[in-house]
Design a protein around this motif. Structure first.
Motif, PDB file in Angstrom:
ATOM      1  N   ASP A  25       0.881  23.097 -12.999  1.00 29.78           N
ATOM      2  CA  ASP A  25      -0.182  23.842 -13.673  1.00 29.78           C
ATOM      3  C   ASP A  25      -0.287  25.309 -13.276  1.00 29.78           C
ATOM      4  O   ASP A  25      -1.191  26.004 -13.715  1.00 29.78           O
ATOM      5  N   GLY A  26       0.602  25.785 -12.439  1.00 33.96           N
ATOM      6  CA  GLY A  26       0.547  27.183 -12.017  1.00 33.96           C
ATOM      7  C   GLY A  26      -0.061  27.351 -10.637  1.00 33.96           C
ATOM      8  O   GLY A  26       0.194  28.352  -9.973  1.00 33.96           O
ATOM      9  N   TRP A  27      -0.862  26.408 -10.197  1.00 30.16           N
ATOM     10  CA  TRP A  27      -1.435  26.482  -8.855  1.00 30.16           C
ATOM     11  C   TRP A  27      -0.709  25.524  -7.916  1.00 30.16           C
ATOM     12  O   TRP A  27      -0.298  25.912  -6.835  1.00 30.16           O
ATOM     13  N   PHE A  28      -0.562  24.276  -8.341  1.00 30.41           N
ATOM     14  CA  PHE A  28       0.183  23.294  -7.551  1.00 30.41           C
ATOM     15  C   PHE A  28       1.677  23.538  -7.733  1.00 30.41           C
ATOM     16  O   PHE A  28       2.105  24.096  -8.744  1.00 30.41           O
ATOM     17  N   ASN A  63      -2.676  15.930  -8.491  1.00 28.85           N
ATOM     18  CA  ASN A  63      -3.532  17.071  -8.820  1.00 28.85           C
ATOM     19  C   ASN A  63      -4.986  16.626  -8.954  1.00 28.85           C
ATOM     20  O   ASN A  63      -5.897  17.314  -8.483  1.00 28.85           O
ATOM     21  N   ASP A  64      -5.204  15.478  -9.593  1.00 28.52           N
ATOM     22  CA  ASP A  64      -6.568  14.956  -9.737  1.00 28.52           C
ATOM     23  C   ASP A  64      -7.187  14.627  -8.379  1.00 28.52           C
ATOM     24  O   ASP A  64      -8.371  14.892  -8.148  1.00 28.52           O
ATOM     25  N   ALA A  79       0.861  27.083  -2.458  1.00 28.33           N
ATOM     26  CA  ALA A  79       1.793  27.557  -1.436  1.00 28.33           C
ATOM     27  C   ALA A  79       1.159  28.604  -0.518  1.00 28.33           C
ATOM     28  O   ALA A  79       1.615  28.791   0.616  1.00 28.33           O
ATOM     29  N   GLU A  80       0.114  29.281  -0.985  1.00 27.68           N
ATOM     30  CA  GLU A  80      -0.529  30.325  -0.192  1.00 27.68           C
ATOM     31  C   GLU A  80      -1.685  29.813   0.659  1.00 27.68           C
ATOM     32  O   GLU A  80      -2.253  30.572   1.442  1.00 27.68           O
ATOM     33  N   VAL A  81      -2.041  28.534   0.522  1.00 27.01           N
ATOM     34  CA  VAL A  81      -3.095  27.966   1.364  1.00 27.01           C
ATOM     35  C   VAL A  81      -2.551  27.897   2.786  1.00 27.01           C
ATOM     36  O   VAL A  81      -1.440  27.406   2.999  1.00 27.01           O
ATOM     37  N   PRO A  82      -3.286  28.428   3.765  1.00 24.49           N
ATOM     38  CA  PRO A  82      -2.782  28.411   5.139  1.00 24.49           C
ATOM     39  C   PRO A  82      -2.431  26.995   5.592  1.00 24.49           C
ATOM     40  O   PRO A  82      -3.222  26.059   5.455  1.00 24.49           O
TER      41      PRO A  82
END
Length: 157
Positions: A25-28, A63-64, A79-82
């Motif tokens: 979805d662009g985030w995951f 994702n849910d 990917a940017e989540v610490p």
């Protein structure tokens, strides 16, 4: 002479190539079915379309499961989540891949059952039921790892 004739041995055609990664979805993160097939030891004769369908369904499930957690994140992408680095990726990426891979394999194992079973076939299904349960457990543990939750909930009654 017995009258029986043997025809050629029929083998299923090789599966089509798994193709490009499945875009999320662009985030995951996206998921590469080739890597997933190798990691989860999914047989090469499994049709690529069936594998892609199962991977997409597993991605939706993962994702849910993580949607509430995602809403609390300020990062622009998963990917940017610490998260601590792990083997060229991050801990969260590895756990996400484990969750999607385990859920995919559980879906595929469930759908491979035959309608007409012998006694030996019925025992095989019972073994697969345990395998499906273990795969779902592994997927849930991976999701709980991303969420920072323990693997067991205990309530006093």
């Amino acid at each position: 002479m017995n009258g029986f004739a043997c025809g050629p041995i029929l083998t299923p055609p090789p599966a089509a190539p798994d193709g490009a990664p499945i875009v999320n979805d662009g985030w995951f993160p996206n998921v590469d079915p080739v890597d997933l097939r190798k990691a989860r030891r999914i047989p090469g004769d499994m049709p690529a379309e069936r594998l892609r369908d199962a991977v997409r369904e597993a991605m939706i499930w993962a994702n849910d499961q993580l949607e509430g957690w995602r809403a609390m994140q300020t990062a622009a992408s998963f990917a940017e989540v610490p998260s601590p680095p792990l083997d060229g990726a991050t801990r969260n990426i590895v756990l996400y891949q484990l969750a999607v891979g385990a859920w995919t394999k559980a879906l595929l194992v469930e759908r491979q059952r035959d309608v007409d079973l012998t006694g030996a076939g019925q025992r095989k299904v019972e073994e697969l039921d345990a395998s499906v349960g273990e795969l779902r457990r592994d997927a849930l543990h991976a999701v709980r790892g991303i969420l920072g939750q323990t693997r067991t909930n205990v309530e006093l009654l």
